[in-house]
Design a protein around this motif. Structure first.
Motif, PDB file in Angstrom:
ATOM      1  N   ILE A 124      42.863  81.240 101.150  1.00 23.94           N
ATOM      2  CA  ILE A 124      43.106  81.848 100.337  1.00 23.94           C
ATOM      3  C   ILE A 124      44.645  81.612  99.593  1.00 23.94           C
ATOM      4  N   ALA A 125      45.603  80.198 100.141  1.00 27.34           N
ATOM      5  CA  ALA A 125      46.508  79.444  99.078  1.00 27.34           C
ATOM      6  C   ALA A 125      45.821  79.137  97.855  1.00 27.34           C
ATOM      7  N   PHE A 126      44.723  78.077  98.109  1.00 26.29           N
ATOM      8  CA  PHE A 126      44.186  76.944  97.814  1.00 26.29           C
ATOM      9  C   PHE A 126      43.426  77.750  96.448  1.00 26.29           C
ATOM     10  N   ALA A 127      43.195  79.063  96.918  1.00 23.15           N
ATOM     11  CA  ALA A 127      41.979  79.937  95.628  1.00 23.15           C
ATOM     12  C   ALA A 127      43.135  80.807  94.720  1.00 23.15           C
ATOM     13  N   TRP A 128      44.062  80.747  95.461  1.00 22.75           N
ATOM     14  CA  TRP A 128      45.973  81.312  94.325  1.00 22.75           C
ATOM     15  C   TRP A 128      46.115  80.057  93.247  1.00 22.75           C
ATOM     16  N   ALA A 129      45.866  78.576  94.153  1.00 22.12           N
ATOM     17  CA  ALA A 129      46.662  78.039  93.117  1.00 22.12           C
ATOM     18  C   ALA A 129      45.967  77.918  91.809  1.00 22.12           C
ATOM     19  N   GLU A 130      44.575  77.650  91.739  1.00 19.39           N
ATOM     20  CA  GLU A 130      43.757  77.341  91.410  1.00 19.39           C
ATOM     21  C   GLU A 130      43.954  78.194  90.300  1.00 19.39           C
ATOM     22  N   ARG A 131      43.839  79.658  90.524  1.00 16.22           N
ATOM     23  CA  ARG A 131      43.190  80.562  89.657  1.00 16.22           C
ATOM     24  C   ARG A 131      45.004  80.343  89.015  1.00 16.22           C
ATOM     25  N   LEU A 132      46.177  80.796  88.995  1.00 15.25           N
ATOM     26  CA  LEU A 132      47.637  80.591  88.653  1.00 15.25           C
ATOM     27  C   LEU A 132      47.733  79.682  88.186  1.00 15.25           C
ATOM     28  N   ARG A 133      47.092  77.964  88.771  1.00 12.87           N
ATOM     29  CA  ARG A 133      47.726  77.034  88.420  1.00 12.87           C
ATOM     30  C   ARG A 133      48.898  76.676  88.606  1.00 12.87           C
ATOM     31  N   THR A 134      49.569  76.792  89.941  1.00 10.60           N
ATOM     32  CA  THR A 134      50.734  76.647  90.206  1.00 10.60           C
ATOM     33  C   THR A 134      51.265  76.209  91.872  1.00 10.60           C
ATOM     34  N   PRO A 135      52.330  75.637  92.460  1.00 12.58           N
ATOM     35  CA  PRO A 135      52.283  75.233  93.229  1.00 12.58           C
ATOM     36  C   PRO A 135      52.594  76.783  94.908  1.00 12.58           C
ATOM     37  N   VAL A 136      51.914  77.209  95.952  1.00 16.71           N
ATOM     38  CA  VAL A 136      51.732  77.961  96.402  1.00 16.71           C
ATOM     39  C   VAL A 136      52.065  77.645  98.192  1.00 16.71           C
ATOM     40  N   VAL A 137      52.727  78.014  99.081  1.00 14.67           N
ATOM     41  CA  VAL A 137      53.437  77.590  99.826  1.00 14.67           C
ATOM     42  C   VAL A 137      53.036  78.494 100.411  1.00 14.67           C
ATOM     43  N   VAL A 138      52.181  78.051 102.136  1.00 13.51           N
ATOM     44  CA  VAL A 138      52.005  78.426 103.260  1.00 13.51           C
ATOM     45  C   VAL A 138      53.492  78.344 104.387  1.00 13.51           C
ATOM     46  N   LEU A 139      53.993  79.750 104.789  1.00 16.15           N
ATOM     47  CA  LEU A 139      55.174  79.924 105.704  1.00 16.15           C
ATOM     48  C   LEU A 139      54.722  79.822 106.511  1.00 16.15           C
ATOM     49  N   SER A 140      55.358  79.000 107.989  1.00 15.31           N
ATOM     50  CA  SER A 140      54.513  79.583 109.080  1.00 15.31           C
ATOM     51  C   SER A 140      55.880  78.976 109.822  1.00 15.31           C
ATOM     52  N   ASP A 141      55.844  78.652 111.539  1.00 11.63           N
ATOM     53  CA  ASP A 141      56.902  78.111 112.041  1.00 11.63           C
ATOM     54  C   ASP A 141      56.500  77.156 113.042  1.00 11.63           C
ATOM     55  N   LYS A 142      57.394  76.983 113.697  1.00 11.78           N
ATOM     56  CA  LYS A 142      56.868  76.162 114.613  1.00 11.78           C
ATOM     57  C   LYS A 142      56.292  76.490 115.650  1.00 11.78           C
ATOM     58  N   GLU A 143      56.876  78.800 116.474  1.00 11.88           N
ATOM     59  CA  GLU A 143      56.244  79.275 117.859  1.00 11.88           C
ATOM     60  C   GLU A 143      54.417  80.157 116.593  1.00 11.88           C
ATOM     61  N   VAL A 144      54.674  79.711 115.047  1.00  7.51           N
ATOM     62  CA  VAL A 144      52.636  80.071 114.815  1.00  7.51           C
ATOM     63  C   VAL A 144      52.401  78.718 114.858  1.00  7.51           C
ATOM     64  N   GLY A 145      52.529  77.964 114.392  1.00  6.27           N
ATOM     65  CA  GLY A 145      52.129  76.124 114.258  1.00  6.27           C
ATOM     66  C   GLY A 145      51.827  75.533 115.488  1.00  6.27           C
ATOM     67  N   MET A 146      52.453  75.803 116.342  1.00  2.00           N
ATOM     68  CA  MET A 146      52.723  75.077 117.589  1.00  2.00           C
ATOM     69  C   MET A 146      51.792  75.463 118.947  1.00  2.00           C
ATOM     70  N   THR A 147      51.672  76.910 118.725  1.00  2.00           N
ATOM     71  CA  THR A 147      51.188  77.343 119.886  1.00  2.00           C
ATOM     72  C   THR A 147      49.809  77.594 119.598  1.00  2.00           C
ATOM     73  N   THR A 148      49.186  76.907 120.969  1.00  2.00           N
ATOM     74  CA  THR A 148      47.967  76.830 120.802  1.00  2.00           C
ATOM     75  C   THR A 148      46.979  78.336 121.281  1.00  2.00           C
ATOM     76  N   GLU A 149      46.198  78.791 120.526  1.00  2.00           N
ATOM     77  CA  GLU A 149      45.323  80.517 121.123  1.00  2.00           C
ATOM     78  C   GLU A 149      44.144  79.877 120.748  1.00  2.00           C
ATOM     79  N   ARG A 150      43.764  80.937 121.704  1.00  2.00           N
ATOM     80  CA  ARG A 150      42.273  81.569 121.052  1.00  2.00           C
ATOM     81  C   ARG A 150      41.735  82.047 119.739  1.00  2.00           C
ATOM     82  N   VAL A 151      40.529  81.005 119.266  1.00  2.80           N
ATOM     83  CA  VAL A 151      40.973  81.693 117.880  1.00  2.80           C
ATOM     84  C   VAL A 151      39.104  81.720 117.958  1.00  2.80           C
ATOM     85  N   ASP A 152      38.598  82.808 117.179  1.00  4.07           N
ATOM     86  CA  ASP A 152      36.973  82.734 117.179  1.00  4.07           C
ATOM     87  C   ASP A 152      36.449  82.008 115.737  1.00  4.07           C
TER      88      ASP A 152
END
Lengths: 447, 362
Positions: free
Chosen positions: B142-170
């Motif tokens: 979605i961030a890429f879609a926003w960046a393209e539509r709005l012509r602006t930088p978009v930030v995806v803000l996560s953190d260590k607990e979201v980014g470095m946790t391994t979990e099941r994803v379907d």
């Protein structure tokens, strides 16, 4: 738009009609831009295939003087980095050959030295013209890292006592394909420009020139003195590096990608559901051992088997910053329902496979959080006295070896807590341990 | 999973350098892009990384970089440049514990205001905050879609607990998008031409058939350097106006509302996970409580906030920072309701801590 096509006759100039240079009288920038226009015109590149990337400072006013070519006016010192992105995307992704030209001053060159070095190292096709007039002109004639010794500037009123950097030597040392230094009064200037533009990769030309507003009045400078300034500061003139054999980045990259092996897809032994699980609620596990003893990968094997069995999992790993020494630890949740909070306040299973692991469990408070129902598996060599009713000392390190001790303890605890069926646990043991799996199974299922 | 989302979105250019806890994204792009005809570049520093990405985006290709707090601090100059030049760009910011080098392997939600308020002038930087691995992929796309539509930088803000946790994803690798930004032409009207200030100029690529005049300095609609002309001020207004006018179309939240609830928990990022658990526990014990999990942090999801606040007397905002960064942002919009934060650093906020706050809420 009246961009020429290659079939049209040679374009005489890329400047706007009746171009008015905004620079002070006698400023070297005017001469640099005239030489640039001549060099580009000689190549007859269609205007829309030229991108001029300019830095901050007086030289950054060049954008408005050109007609039809793409211009990108950037931030101070960063022009080469933006140009690197433009150039690489053009060559590697688009497969085109946009001609990228960077105009940067001595101030910007030293602010963004890293970007010049990086572009030179990568050998990104571009021509960088470093307009060294020895001062920050637009801000009032302050000294830069390329200001000659004894030079008087706004910030060196008693004369510069810091010998300037040899930018060309830095770029030569960065394996730039083409490096040259010249002056605006040098009769070889046009020829050097021609050779720079003929270079297929990264080409840099440092041009010594006059800032008539600030450098000239304070230093009794003339154009003819530029060559002697170079000599006094140990700056060699002329073409200093012309390495025709070095392939530009996109050529090397295409070769590397073509000859590289197909990307590996990591395989695990549990691509299909091994055996139906009977797990009724979430289970939390803390597995601790020593670095290099396959602690985190053992936890991952259990998680993968659990996923293949239709369960949800989360796994978080921890180790000291040293990576290869000290403890290694995994925190795992396995649940029939999607998992929200991943923290473990009261673990259902704790495994300590080594002394270092046990120490970490103590220091992070896991030992204190153990309850009556926690299954606690430890290597028999470790002295643990716990209030849990389910403390299981096992011969993990001695019977299975240090590399499989963590997994053995984990499987024993999972057996005790009925996390996964024994058939699935045996499958993990066989997948991870090979021959030693039999010993492990004997120990695990006898618990 | 941020990398998965980026690849789905068509991203084929990445430049970055190693920084915990964002290194996984860098490595995933290094592994994934060459086989897809793309390029993941090892940059010498974060300033180079983001500038190279902006260059690639100006050339027309979808580009992303990833970093953590210390790297973001270095990138801010170029984030502003992307905003000013209306260059679409996605930056994955995986938070760690600050300030300074801080704690590389500890989660935190302390970069929200630093990221959002990174521009001179205080322009809105659209920001999305995933709570789990799956959302990392979806919100990056979605961030890429926003960046393209709005012509602006978009930030995806996560953190260590979201980014470095391994979990099941379907997740099935199904959809794919073009690798380049859709190119329009403003004809001879110029690179930054718009009719009304809220309009978004059509994107033109450097090296394309339509001439681009890009600049990070104050400029008119043609990209010509200007000091203080009315048109230049219009352009500066337009940079905010184009996002403000579309704020209502950019709301992404998970609303878990009980109409009779007097208490509302507002959460984002990793804390949404604990909040979900806490809300469930509270309801199990007979309490009424609503939960608004915000995915699109900025622009502020005003309409969703209004809906969630109906009938509510007390608002709780759990955040892993000391000063309640998002709480301060929403404070002006909650009227005379009681607003309380649960703030903690060093460890994740637990469901029981949120539950305790729900229980003692007036």
């Amino acid at each position: 738009m009246n961009a020429p096509t290659p079939t049209q006759t040679r374009q005489r100039s890329y400047f706007v009609d009746n171009v008015q240079f905004p620079f002070c009288k006698g400023c070297g920038h005017t001469q640099v831009l005239r030489r640039l226009d001549e060099a580009l015109s000689a190549l007859n590149t269609p205007a829309e295939q030229i991108a001029l990337v300019t830095d901050i400072g007086c030289i950054g006013l060049a954008d408005g003087l050109f007609r039809d070519i793409h211009t990108v006016h950037t931030t101070h010192g960063r022009s080469t980095a933006f140009a690197t992105g433009i150039g690489l995307a053009d060559r590697v992704l688009a497969g085109k050959d946009l001609r990228v030209v960077v105009l940067i001053g001595d101030g910007g060159a030293m602010i963004g030295l890293q970007h010049l070095v990086h572009a030179a190292m990568l050998n990104v096709p571009m021509t960088v013209l470093i307009c060294n007039n020895f001062v920050y002109g637009m801000t009032g004639g302050q000294g830069s890292g390329l200001t000659p010794e004894r030079f008087i500037t706004a910030t060196t009123p008693d004369g510069n006592i810091t010998p300037p950097a040899d930018l060309c030597a830095i770029l030569t040392g960065s394996n730039a394909q083409f490096v040259a230094r010249t002056t605006t009064s040098d009769t070889n200037f046009p020829d050097i420009m021609r050779r720079a533009f003929a270079s297929p990769g990264f080409a840099a030309v440092e041009i010594l020139e006059l800032c008539t507003e600030y450098a000239v009045p304070k230093n009794e400078l003339t154009g003819k003195m530029l060559a002697s300034i170079a000599e006094q500061n140990g700056w060699a003139l002329g073409v200093l590096r012309e390495n025709a054999s070095r392939a530009p980045f996109h050529v090397r990259y295409a070769e590397a990608v073509r000859t590289s092996a197909t990307p590996k897809v990591r395989e695990h032994g549990f691509s299909s559901a091994p055996h139906a699980h009977q797990l009724a609620g979430p289970v939390s596990i803390v597995l601790a051992g020593s670095a290099g003893e396959r602690v985190q990968s053992s936890a991952a094997a259990l998680c993968e088997a659990a996923i293949a069995s239709g369960l949800y999992v989360t796994q978080k790993n921890d180790n000291p910053v040293t990576q290869g020494s000290g403890f290694s630890l995994s925190e795992v949740w396995i649940s029939p329902e999607p998992i929200q909070y991943t923290g473990i306040e009261r673990p259902d299973i704790v495994v300590a496979a080594s002394e270092a692991g046990l120490r970490e469990l103590t220091s992070r408070g896991t030992m204190a959080s153990v309850s009556d129902d926690t299954v606690f598996v430890v290597d028999e060599s470790l002295a643990v006295s716990m209030r849990t009713r389910k403390l299981l000392p096992l011969s993990l390190r001695k019977s299975l070896g240090p590399k499989d001790a963590a997994l053995g303890g984990l499987l024993a605890a999972c057996h005790e807590k009925n996390v996964l069926p024994d058939e699935t646990l045996a499958l993990i043991a066989r997948y991870r341990m090979g021959d030693r799996a039999k010993v492990c199974e004997g120990m695990v299922f006898s618990v | 999973m941020v990398a998965e989302g980026a690849i789905r979105a068509g991203c084929r250019f990445f430049a970055g350098d190693p920084i915990t806890p964002a290194t996984g994204i860098f490595k995933a792009m290094i592994d994934a892009l060459p086989a897809r005809g793309g390029l993941a570049l090892s940059a010498p520093d974060e300033i180079s990384a983001i500038a190279e990405c902006i260059g690639a985006a100006m050339r027309g290709y979808k580009a992303m970089t990833a970093t953590s707090g210390p790297g973001w601090a270095l990138m801010i100059e170029s984030v502003q440049y992307a905003l000013m030049t209306e260059t679409p760009l996605v930056i994955a910011l995986v938070q760690r514990l600050g300030p300074s080098t801080g704690g590389a392997t500890q989660g935190a939600q302390g970069d929200l205001l630093l990221a959002e308020h990174a521009t001179s002038g205080g322009y809105t930087i659209p920001m999305l905050a995933p709570s789990n691995a799956r959302e990392c992929a979806d919100l990056t796309e979605i961030a890429f879609a926003w960046a393209e539509r709005l012509r602006t930088p978009v930030v995806v803000l996560s953190d260590k607990e979201v980014g470095m946790t391994t979990e099941r994803v379907d997740f099935t690798d199904g959809s794919s998008s073009p690798e380049t930004y859709a190119v329009g032409t403003n004809g001879n009207n110029g690179t930054y031409y718009f009719n009304r200030p809220g309009d978004i100029p059509l994107f033109t690529a450097v090296g394309g058939a339509t001439r681009v005049i890009a600049t990070g300095s104050a400029h008119d609609k043609r990209g010509k350097l200007q000091k203080n002309s009315p048109e230049t001020i219009d352009v500066l207004r337009h940079l905010e106006e184009k996002i403000r006018l579309r704020a209502h179309e950019l709301e992404i939240v998970v609303e878990d509302i009980q109409p009779e609830a007097r208490t509302l928990v507002i959460s984002y990022g990793v804390t949404s996970r604990a909040a979900s658990s806490a809300v469930r526990l509270a309801r199990d014990s007979g309490l009424n409580v609503s939960h608004l999990s915000v995915k699109s942090l900025f622009p502020l999801p005003y309409a969703a906030l209004d809906r969630a606040l109906k009938g509510v007397e007390s608002v709780i905002v759990p955040e892993e920072n000391l000063t309640g960064q998002y709480r301060r942002i929403i404070a002006p919009y909650i009227g005379n309701r009681v607003l309380r934060g649960i703030n903690k650093i060093g460890n994740m906020i637990s469901p029981s801590e949120i539950l305790r706050a729900i229980r003692v809420t007036p």
